[in-house]
Design a protein around this motif. Structure first.
Motif, PDB file in Angstrom:
ATOM      1  N   VAL A  92       0.866  -1.176   0.000  1.00  0.00           N
ATOM      2  CA  VAL A  92       0.000   0.000   0.000  1.00  0.00           C
ATOM      3  C   VAL A  92       0.905   1.229   0.000  1.00  0.00           C
ATOM      4  O   VAL A  92       1.733   1.372   0.908  1.00  0.00           O
ATOM      5  CB  VAL A  92      -0.931   0.016   1.232  1.00  0.00           C
ATOM      6  N   ASP A  93       0.753   2.070  -1.008  1.00  0.00           N
ATOM      7  CA  ASP A  93       1.603   3.258  -1.140  1.00  0.00           C
ATOM      8  C   ASP A  93       3.088   2.898  -1.052  1.00  0.00           C
ATOM      9  O   ASP A  93       3.855   3.539  -0.341  1.00  0.00           O
ATOM     10  CB  ASP A  93       1.254   4.312  -0.080  1.00  0.00           C
ATOM     11  N   ARG A  94       3.456   1.844  -1.722  1.00  0.00           N
ATOM     12  CA  ARG A  94       4.840   1.336  -1.771  1.00  0.00           C
ATOM     13  C   ARG A  94       5.362   0.857  -0.419  1.00  0.00           C
ATOM     14  O   ARG A  94       6.562   0.737  -0.213  1.00  0.00           O
ATOM     15  CB  ARG A  94       5.776   2.375  -2.376  1.00  0.00           C
ATOM     16  N   VAL A  95       4.467   0.591   0.516  1.00  0.00           N
ATOM     17  CA  VAL A  95       4.850   0.072   1.827  1.00  0.00           C
ATOM     18  C   VAL A  95       4.354  -1.378   1.927  1.00  0.00           C
ATOM     19  O   VAL A  95       3.151  -1.623   1.851  1.00  0.00           O
ATOM     20  CB  VAL A  95       4.232   0.911   2.972  1.00  0.00           C
ATOM     21  N   PRO A  96       5.268  -2.341   2.081  1.00  0.00           N
ATOM     22  CA  PRO A  96       4.835  -3.735   2.202  1.00  0.00           C
ATOM     23  C   PRO A  96       4.201  -3.994   3.577  1.00  0.00           C
ATOM     24  O   PRO A  96       4.754  -3.628   4.609  1.00  0.00           O
ATOM     25  CB  PRO A  96       6.116  -4.547   2.026  1.00  0.00           C
ATOM     26  N   LEU A  97       3.029  -4.608   3.543  1.00  0.00           N
ATOM     27  CA  LEU A  97       2.291  -4.934   4.765  1.00  0.00           C
ATOM     28  C   LEU A  97       1.967  -6.424   4.786  1.00  0.00           C
ATOM     29  O   LEU A  97       1.948  -7.080   3.753  1.00  0.00           O
ATOM     30  CB  LEU A  97       0.974  -4.150   4.822  1.00  0.00           C
TER      31      LEU A  97
END
Length: 170
Positions: A38-43
């Motif tokens: 999400v928004d280049r943030v891995p979750l």
């Protein structure tokens, strides 16, 4: 004992799969995990197979997720307001954590749906503090997971009910 059932993308970063275990001994059942960005943030998005209770965290140190899972679930249950005795009983039953492939397509469907919902409930600017609000919103979502419309599961209420039924009164 609890099973951590991972999608293929996450499975590559976890310890080897256990071939012996068939199902979890806990009230909340197996925990499914999926990686999303999400928004280049891995979750990582995790849900319990029995209650569909969601857990959202950054995808950091994925290899240690099996060791951290009981503490993560315990913290999530405390945020939900579950009585301490029930949380402790569930966390104690989660040892050991075994890694396995996913098997329930209905639970996977909920996992995918929750992943899509995250994009709609996130504020325009967000940080890790927003994970708790995202979890709370997802936990209020009625889920069907292979059930009829009249048998919808609301994770926020299903988790405490399952814990109480399994581990007794407070």
């Amino acid at each position: 004992m609890v099973l951590l059932r991972a999608t293929q993308q996450v499975l590559r970063n976890l310890p080897p799969i256990s071939s012996a275990a068939l199902s979890s001994d806990t009230a909340l059942g197996d925990w499914y995990v999926k990686r999303l960005v999400v928004d280049r943030v891995p979750l990582l998005l995790l849900i319990s197979s029995n209650s569909l209770l969601p857990l959202v965290l950054r995808a950091q140190d994925v290899r240690s997720l099996p060791q951290r899972l009981p503490d993560l679930v315990g913290a999530r249950l405390r945020r939900l307001g579950v009585p301490v005795r029930l949380v402790e009983a569930e966390v104690a039953a989660m040892s050991p954590v075994e890694v396995a492939k996913t098997v329930d397509r209905s639970v996977l469907g909920v996992l995918v749906d929750f992943g899509k919902l995250l994009y709609h409930i996130l504020p325009d600017v967000w940080n890790e503090d927003d994970f708790r609000r995202m979890e709370a919103r997802l936990a209020e979502t009625p889920c069907f997971a292979g059930r009829g419309f009249d048998q919808a599961v609301v994770p926020r209420s299903a988790a405490p009910e399952l814990l109480l039924a399994r581990w007794g009164t407070v």
